[in-house]
Enzyme design. Sequence first.
Site, PDB file in Angstrom:
ATOM      1  N   ALA A  54       9.593  -3.951  -5.572  1.00  0.00           N
ATOM      2  CA  ALA A  54      10.285  -2.709  -5.899  1.00  0.00           C
ATOM      3  C   ALA A  54       9.475  -1.558  -5.316  1.00  0.00           C
ATOM      4  CB  ALA A  54      10.452  -2.574  -7.405  1.00  0.00           C
ATOM      5  N   TYR A  55      10.067  -0.377  -5.355  1.00  0.00           N
ATOM      6  CA  TYR A  55       9.486   0.781  -4.671  1.00  0.00           C
ATOM      7  C   TYR A  55       9.303   1.948  -5.619  1.00  0.00           C
ATOM      8  CZ  TYR A  55      10.424  -1.997  -0.623  1.00  0.00           C
ATOM      9  OH  TYR A  55      10.405  -3.021   0.285  1.00  0.00           O
ATOM     10  N   MET A  56       8.165   2.631  -5.451  1.00  0.00           N
ATOM     11  CA  MET A  56       7.868   3.809  -6.248  1.00  0.00           C
ATOM     12  C   MET A  56       8.363   5.050  -5.506  1.00  0.00           C
ATOM     13  SD  MET A  56       4.121   2.941  -7.717  1.00  0.00           S
ATOM     14  CE  MET A  56       4.397   3.453  -9.388  1.00  0.00           C
TER      15      MET A  56
END
Length: 166
Positions: free
Chosen positions: A31-33
């Site tokens: 996942a990505y911040m």
Amino acid sequence: MSGLEIERKFLVKKGIDFKSRAFASHHIRQAYMPCQSATVRVRVRDDQAFLTIKEPSRNGGMTRYEFEKEITLDEAEHLLALCEPGMIDKRRYLVKSGPHTFEVDEFYGDNAGLVMAEVELHGEDEAYEKPDFIGMEVTGDRRFYNSHLRRAPFILWRATLPEEYR
């Protein structure tokens, strides 16, 4: 690991076996911040976890600076909770071709049906042997960046590709 990442990305042709040629495979969730000037990724690969920061791509999407650090699974789970919605779920197969290893990703969930391969190179002009399952090059096409697939999954636009890649 830190340094320049030089890679080429390709779609994988349907109907040609690559899995039996793999010498290893790994289940990956990532996942990505939120970040405006870089891509910040949290990845869990089997029983290992990594925090990766990548600068925007250069040279048609082939080259960019990458920083990667192994973190604990506990740290990864806490960081995943801070990420933007949309988890990438895939299995990565490692397939040798000459002196290179192609990483072939088979996606699940809303990206099911998408199969991509990439090869990392030491230089932008480095020669490599393409296995027969390698199809159309998509290096630099943002639709195929994992960070984009999280926001605009393959299920929404798969019909735009030739049949042999759907």
